[in-house]
Write a protein that holds these residues in place. Structure first.
Motif, PDB file in Angstrom:
ATOM      1  N   GLY A 207     -24.753 -18.861  14.509  1.00 22.48           N
ATOM      2  CA  GLY A 207     -25.685 -18.874  13.388  1.00 22.48           C
ATOM      3  C   GLY A 207     -25.972 -17.496  12.842  1.00 22.48           C
ATOM      4  O   GLY A 207     -27.060 -17.246  12.306  1.00 22.48           O
ATOM      5  N   ALA A 208     -25.000 -16.577  12.956  1.00 25.69           N
ATOM      6  CA  ALA A 208     -25.215 -15.210  12.487  1.00 25.69           C
ATOM      7  C   ALA A 208     -25.427 -15.184  10.977  1.00 25.69           C
ATOM      8  O   ALA A 208     -24.859 -15.993  10.237  1.00 25.69           O
ATOM      9  CB  ALA A 208     -24.021 -14.328  12.866  1.00 25.69           C
ATOM     10  N   ARG A 209     -26.240 -14.237  10.531  1.00 22.93           N
ATOM     11  CA  ARG A 209     -26.407 -14.012   9.092  1.00 22.93           C
ATOM     12  C   ARG A 209     -25.355 -13.002   8.656  1.00 22.93           C
ATOM     13  O   ARG A 209     -25.324 -11.873   9.159  1.00 22.93           O
ATOM     14  CB  ARG A 209     -27.808 -13.495   8.770  1.00 22.93           C
ATOM     15  N   LEU A 210     -24.500 -13.395   7.734  1.00 20.96           N
ATOM     16  CA  LEU A 210     -23.418 -12.540   7.255  1.00 20.96           C
ATOM     17  C   LEU A 210     -23.854 -11.858   5.967  1.00 20.96           C
ATOM     18  O   LEU A 210     -24.279 -12.518   5.013  1.00 20.96           O
ATOM     19  CB  LEU A 210     -22.149 -13.356   7.023  1.00 20.96           C
ATOM     20  N   THR A 211     -23.731 -10.545   5.924  1.00 25.70           N
ATOM     21  CA  THR A 211     -24.081  -9.763   4.741  1.00 25.70           C
ATOM     22  C   THR A 211     -22.877  -8.941   4.318  1.00 25.70           C
ATOM     23  O   THR A 211     -22.430  -8.064   5.064  1.00 25.70           O
ATOM     24  CB  THR A 211     -25.268  -8.821   5.039  1.00 25.70           C
ATOM     25  N   SER A 212     -22.326  -9.254   3.138  1.00 22.70           N
ATOM     26  CA  SER A 212     -21.209  -8.485   2.594  1.00 22.70           C
ATOM     27  C   SER A 212     -21.762  -7.372   1.726  1.00 22.70           C
ATOM     28  O   SER A 212     -22.504  -7.623   0.778  1.00 22.70           O
ATOM     29  CB  SER A 212     -20.278  -9.391   1.775  1.00 22.70           C
ATOM     30  N   LEU A 213     -21.414  -6.153   2.054  1.00 20.33           N
ATOM     31  CA  LEU A 213     -21.962  -4.981   1.379  1.00 20.33           C
ATOM     32  C   LEU A 213     -21.029  -4.552   0.254  1.00 20.33           C
ATOM     33  O   LEU A 213     -19.832  -4.321   0.480  1.00 20.33           O
ATOM     34  CB  LEU A 213     -22.133  -3.844   2.390  1.00 20.33           C
ATOM     35  N   ASP A 214     -21.555  -4.462  -0.963  1.00 21.09           N
ATOM     36  CA  ASP A 214     -20.807  -3.966  -2.111  1.00 21.09           C
ATOM     37  C   ASP A 214     -21.189  -2.510  -2.351  1.00 21.09           C
ATOM     38  O   ASP A 214     -22.125  -1.984  -1.735  1.00 21.09           O
ATOM     39  CB  ASP A 214     -21.124  -4.817  -3.344  1.00 21.09           C
ATOM     40  N   VAL A 215     -20.466  -1.836  -3.252  1.00 23.99           N
ATOM     41  CA  VAL A 215     -20.849  -0.472  -3.595  1.00 23.99           C
ATOM     42  C   VAL A 215     -22.239  -0.498  -4.225  1.00 23.99           C
ATOM     43  O   VAL A 215     -22.630  -1.492  -4.845  1.00 23.99           O
ATOM     44  CB  VAL A 215     -19.831   0.167  -4.561  1.00 23.99           C
ATOM     45  N   PRO A 216     -23.016   0.546  -4.067  1.00 21.96           N
ATOM     46  CA  PRO A 216     -24.363   0.544  -4.647  1.00 21.96           C
ATOM     47  C   PRO A 216     -24.323   0.556  -6.166  1.00 21.96           C
ATOM     48  O   PRO A 216     -23.294   0.860  -6.779  1.00 21.96           O
ATOM     49  CB  PRO A 216     -24.985   1.826  -4.087  1.00 21.96           C
ATOM     50  N   SER A 217     -25.452   0.247  -6.764  1.00 23.42           N
ATOM     51  CA  SER A 217     -25.554   0.294  -8.222  1.00 23.42           C
ATOM     52  C   SER A 217     -25.485   1.743  -8.702  1.00 23.42           C
ATOM     53  O   SER A 217     -25.571   2.688  -7.907  1.00 23.42           O
ATOM     54  CB  SER A 217     -26.873  -0.328  -8.669  1.00 23.42           C
ATOM     55  N   ASP A 218     -25.326   1.922 -10.016  1.00 23.27           N
ATOM     56  CA  ASP A 218     -25.302   3.280 -10.579  1.00 23.27           C
ATOM     57  C   ASP A 218     -26.577   4.036 -10.215  1.00 23.27           C
ATOM     58  O   ASP A 218     -26.529   5.202  -9.807  1.00 23.27           O
ATOM     59  CB  ASP A 218     -25.160   3.216 -12.107  1.00 23.27           C
ATOM     60  N   ARG A 219     -27.714   3.369 -10.353  1.00 19.47           N
ATOM     61  CA  ARG A 219     -28.989   4.024 -10.064  1.00 19.47           C
ATOM     62  C   ARG A 219     -29.066   4.449  -8.599  1.00 19.47           C
ATOM     63  O   ARG A 219     -29.476   5.568  -8.283  1.00 19.47           O
ATOM     64  CB  ARG A 219     -30.136   3.076 -10.396  1.00 19.47           C
ATOM     65  N   GLU A 220     -28.664   3.541  -7.685  1.00 22.71           N
ATOM     66  CA  GLU A 220     -28.713   3.863  -6.259  1.00 22.71           C
ATOM     67  C   GLU A 220     -27.737   4.978  -5.910  1.00 22.71           C
ATOM     68  O   GLU A 220     -28.056   5.879  -5.127  1.00 22.71           O
ATOM     69  CB  GLU A 220     -28.399   2.616  -5.435  1.00 22.71           C
ATOM     70  N   ALA A 221     -26.529   4.943  -6.496  1.00 19.60           N
ATOM     71  CA  ALA A 221     -25.526   5.964  -6.191  1.00 19.60           C
ATOM     72  C   ALA A 221     -25.975   7.338  -6.684  1.00 19.60           C
ATOM     73  O   ALA A 221     -25.812   8.348  -5.988  1.00 19.60           O
ATOM     74  CB  ALA A 221     -24.190   5.576  -6.815  1.00 19.60           C
ATOM     75  N   ILE A 222     -26.552   7.385  -7.887  1.00 18.29           N
ATOM     76  CA  ILE A 222     -27.047   8.659  -8.425  1.00 18.29           C
ATOM     77  C   ILE A 222     -28.194   9.177  -7.560  1.00 18.29           C
ATOM     78  O   ILE A 222     -28.255  10.366  -7.215  1.00 18.29           O
ATOM     79  CB  ILE A 222     -27.488   8.481  -9.887  1.00 18.29           C
ATOM     80  N   GLY A 223     -29.110   8.282  -7.181  1.00 17.95           N
ATOM     81  CA  GLY A 223     -30.215   8.690  -6.328  1.00 17.95           C
ATOM     82  C   GLY A 223     -29.733   9.200  -4.983  1.00 17.95           C
ATOM     83  O   GLY A 223     -30.260  10.190  -4.457  1.00 17.95           O
ATOM     84  N   CYS A 224     -28.720   8.535  -4.422  1.00 24.94           N
ATOM     85  CA  CYS A 224     -28.159   8.961  -3.132  1.00 24.94           C
ATOM     86  C   CYS A 224     -27.555  10.357  -3.243  1.00 24.94           C
ATOM     87  O   CYS A 224     -27.770  11.213  -2.378  1.00 24.94           O
ATOM     88  CB  CYS A 224     -27.117   7.947  -2.673  1.00 24.94           C
ATOM     89  N   PHE A 225     -26.820  10.613  -4.315  1.00 24.61           N
ATOM     90  CA  PHE A 225     -26.179  11.922  -4.470  1.00 24.61           C
ATOM     91  C   PHE A 225     -27.227  13.015  -4.639  1.00 24.61           C
ATOM     92  O   PHE A 225     -27.133  14.091  -4.036  1.00 24.61           O
ATOM     93  CB  PHE A 225     -25.234  11.891  -5.671  1.00 24.61           C
ATOM     94  N   PHE A 226     -28.250  12.754  -5.459  1.00 24.70           N
ATOM     95  CA  PHE A 226     -29.308  13.743  -5.646  1.00 24.70           C
ATOM     96  C   PHE A 226     -30.015  14.048  -4.333  1.00 24.70           C
ATOM     97  O   PHE A 226     -30.372  15.199  -4.053  1.00 24.70           O
ATOM     98  CB  PHE A 226     -30.320  13.238  -6.680  1.00 24.70           C
ATOM     99  N   ARG A 227     -30.250  13.022  -3.515  1.00 30.04           N
ATOM    100  CA  ARG A 227     -30.936  13.248  -2.245  1.00 30.04           C
ATOM    101  C   ARG A 227     -30.076  14.088  -1.306  1.00 30.04           C
ATOM    102  O   ARG A 227     -30.593  14.840  -0.480  1.00 30.04           O
ATOM    103  CB  ARG A 227     -31.297  11.924  -1.581  1.00 30.04           C
ATOM    104  N   ARG A 228     -28.767  13.946  -1.410  1.00 26.78           N
ATOM    105  CA  ARG A 228     -27.869  14.726  -0.549  1.00 26.78           C
ATOM    106  C   ARG A 228     -27.824  16.196  -0.977  1.00 26.78           C
ATOM    107  O   ARG A 228     -27.837  17.092  -0.134  1.00 26.78           O
ATOM    108  CB  ARG A 228     -26.462  14.132  -0.567  1.00 26.78           C
TER     109      ARG A 228
END
Length: 678
Positions: A470-491
């Protein structure tokens, strides 16, 4: 304690009593039943030891004949089960299901409860004891621990000990018993009531003379009961035995207990699971030993042994983690559910999409709910040059981290897995399994207790875990533009004078929003603080469709290395189709197109595409359409150009002709659509 002569029978099921903690015995209506020959009793013992869960026919055969069964083994097991059914329920018609011993799947199940089976009565009392200890009712906890331990009249299936030996089905129960004795000793020491469990701890220590945790507790109990000299003599005897039989010196826990006795202080604090003293707790003094349950100074706490090690193996959380709010929220929701089933979260996605980062973030968020520790293992499913880790080796490390001495860890993977489940049956532990290859690698590493939790990452979608657990399966996609930009700025930091959004947006676009690519570029930016971000974006653009812009000094994080680890798992046909993908000049493909390009029948191409999807080099996007990340296609193009290795199979000219054929097909389809629209 379950007895042979119940005083009242409110339900017909209560007319039968079973005992497996000691010699295997059964009573019906107060009269003890003859259980027949040894192998028949072994079948009954196995069913009772599993306590309400089924035992497969294969397990019973292996137990009875120890790996060398006759051809009639299965029939013999069925015959033993039939005799036991009629023994428990006289007059039961042939082929009737019965109320006690029932068929379940490919095995058998003994349907019993705490009122019928001593093992379940033991566990029920143990649960009450732990609840009382958690609530601070020390005396009640000690009383319940005592009631639980009274159920043990010897080793499990003691009359069959020569036959069961170290079989995991019975050895795990012995470990459960030792864990309960250990907790009972801790509760008694904290409540200043050592005599109440002293005999039970003494018996357990006698059965396990090399278990230093038990010996340490017995020493402290003896000292708290005014028997300091006996405790010191016992330390000398155990130390000698450890040196002569194992060639080792006493461990830290035993030495710490020895120091407590020498100092004349026998309090035994348990920082993570202490039994809080009640107002009426008395202080007992004997031979200069004060067993007071009051507070202990921090410097004393550090020198005293804990109940069991609390592993904290999680890697550090990423300080620049951003986004993934929905995935984190779902994981927290799963951790908080109390459905009675083991919560399992399996995260899958393409290489470099951030599965491990998400798993570690989730693990740190839920870690406070698992006070008995967190276990972590990189299973090397796709990235290890030595291949995937053997589950048995992982279990060995986990069991050591949980406090088991090496000599108690079994040799086989199955036995280690059974022991692992038994250890975690009484603990709340989070298990993180990173980079899993498949379900078979993960299965032995799963706890059996619902109060634990497992977080798994894999490039493959582990559908088998959903079906079986009964595992919960989560398929991870690339982040949204907003999330990717925020991630890069934080780095890279938002305080840079050149941190303009346009340059960052261009970098994010060229990275295809892939977190690993973003992290590689961010590391390069941090290493060149004087270089403007616009120049970094220009360098990535100049690299064209190749992966030169994403090379990394750490070859394990190099994009080529990460994609290569998935490519190496492909069969010849799947590898050939993968190398053909860039010829299409598109990011979506159909089964028919790829079958035509590779010269494969449609059915064979479907199987090959399934292989590519499982390796996460292709992703289903809609009905019979597949997509690939632009950087994955760049890697395939390098393979096809021979940059990395000479392609085999279909010549490059054939691939070009196939691509032209597909373009013509697309053009024809467009013409038809235009005519239809007209």
């Amino acid at each position: 304690m379950i007895t042979a002569n119940p005083t009242a029978v409110s339900d017909p099921r209560d007319d039968v009593r079973f005992r497996v903690l000691g010699p295997v015995r059964v009573w019906r209506a107060g009269a003890e039943l003859p259980l027949g020959p040894r192998q028949q009793r072994l079948v009954l013992a196995a069913l009772l030891a599993r306590a309400g869960r089924s035992v497969s026919l294969a397990e019973l055969v292996a137990l009875l004949w120890e790996g060398d069964p006759p051809r009639s083994a299965a029939n013999a097991v069925h015959r033993y089960v039939g005799v036991l059914r009629r023994l428990l329920e006289p007059g039961l018609p042939a082929r009737a299901h019965g109320r006690w011993l029932v068929r379940q799947g490919s095995g058998y199940l003994m349907q019993v409860g705490p009122n019928q089976l001593d093992l379940l009565a033991f566990r029920a009392s143990l649960q009450r004891a732990r609840a009382a200890a958690t609530a601070g009712r020390a005396q009640e906890a000690v009383s319940c621990f005592g009631a639980a331990l009274e159920q043990w009249q010897g080793r499990c299936a003691a009359d069959l000990e020569a036959a069961v030996g170290d079989h995991p089905l019975f050895a795990t129960l012995e470990f459960e018993y030792v864990a309960a004795v250990t907790e009972a000793a801790d509760a008694a020491l904290c409540s200043a009531a050592p005599p109440s469990v002293l005999q039970a701890v003494r018996q357990a220590a006698r059965r396990h003379p090399l278990d230093e945790r038990l010996q340490a507790r017995l020493m402290l109990l003896l000292a708290s009961d005014g028997r300091q000299a006996e405790a010191l003599l016992m330390y000398r005897r155990v130390s000698t035995m450890l040196r002569e039989e194992l060639g080792v010196e006493p461990g830290a826990e035993l030495r710490a207990a020895h120091e407590c006795v020498l100092r004349g202080r026998a309090e035994y604090p348990r920082p993570s699971q202490a039994v809080a003293p009640t107002a009426d707790t008395a202080v007992k003094t004997g031979a200069g030993i004060t067993a007071r349950p009051g507070p202990v100074r921090e410097e004393e706490r550090r020198t005293l042994p804990s109940a069991h090690p609390v592993p904290a193996q999680l890697p550090a959380d990423l300080p620049c983690f951003t986004g993934r709010e929905d995935a984190v929220r779902q994981a927290l929701d799963l951790a908080g559910k109390t459905t009675g089933a083991l919560p399992v979260l399996a995260i899958d996605g393409i290489p470099g999409v951030g599965k491990t980062a998400l798993a570690v973030r989730v693990a740190h968020r839920v870690a406070p709910r698992f006070p008995d520790g967190q276990l972590f293992a990189d299973l090397g499913g796709f990235t290890s040059s030595k291949g995937p880790l053997d589950p048995g080796a992982v279990l060995y490390g986990f069991l050591e981290a949980l406090g088991l001495p090496r000599w108690r860890i079994p040799e086989t993977t199955d036995a280690r897995a059974a022991l692992f489940r038994s250890v975690l049956a009484t603990r709340r532990v989070l298990v993180v399994l990173d980079n899993a290859l498949d379900v078979e690698q993960v299965r032995p590493l799963l706890p059996g207790a619902s109060q634990c939790m497992v977080v798994i990452t894999s490039r493959r979608r582990l559908n088998g875990l959903a079906a079986a657990f009964g595992a919960r399966l989560t398929s991870l996609d690339v982040p949204s533009d907003r999330e990717a930009i925020g991630c890069f700025f934080r780095r890279v930091g938002t305080g840079r004078p050149d941190a303009d959004t346009d340059a960052v947006e261009e970098i994010v676009k060229l990275c295809g929003r892939l977190p690993l690519a973003l992290s590689i570029v961010a590391a390069r930016v941090l290493g060149r603080p004087d270089q403007p971000l616009s120049r970094t974006a220009a360098e990535l653009a100049a690299a064209g469709e190749g992966l030169d812009g994403f090379s990394d000094d750490d070859r394990g994080n190099d994009l080529r290395a990460v994609f290569s680890s998935s490519y190496r798992t492909l069969g010849p046909d799947a590898a050939r189709i993968f190398r053909l993908l860039p010829s299409y000049r598109t990011v979506e493909f159909s089964t028919r197109e790829l079958a035509a390009a590779a010269g494969l029948p449609l059915q064979a191409a479907t199987a090959v595409l399934g292989e590519l999807v499982r390796s996460r080099l292709l992703t289903p996007v809609r009905n019979d359409r597949y997509g690939a990340h632009r950087l994955v296609l760049a890697y395939a193009a390098e393979l096809d150009r021979g940059t990395l290795q000479r392609p085999v199979g279909v010549p490059r000219a054939t691939a070009r002709r196939a691509a032209e054929h597909v373009e013509e097909a697309h053009s024809g389809a467009d013409s038809v659509r235009m005519m239809t629209a007209a």
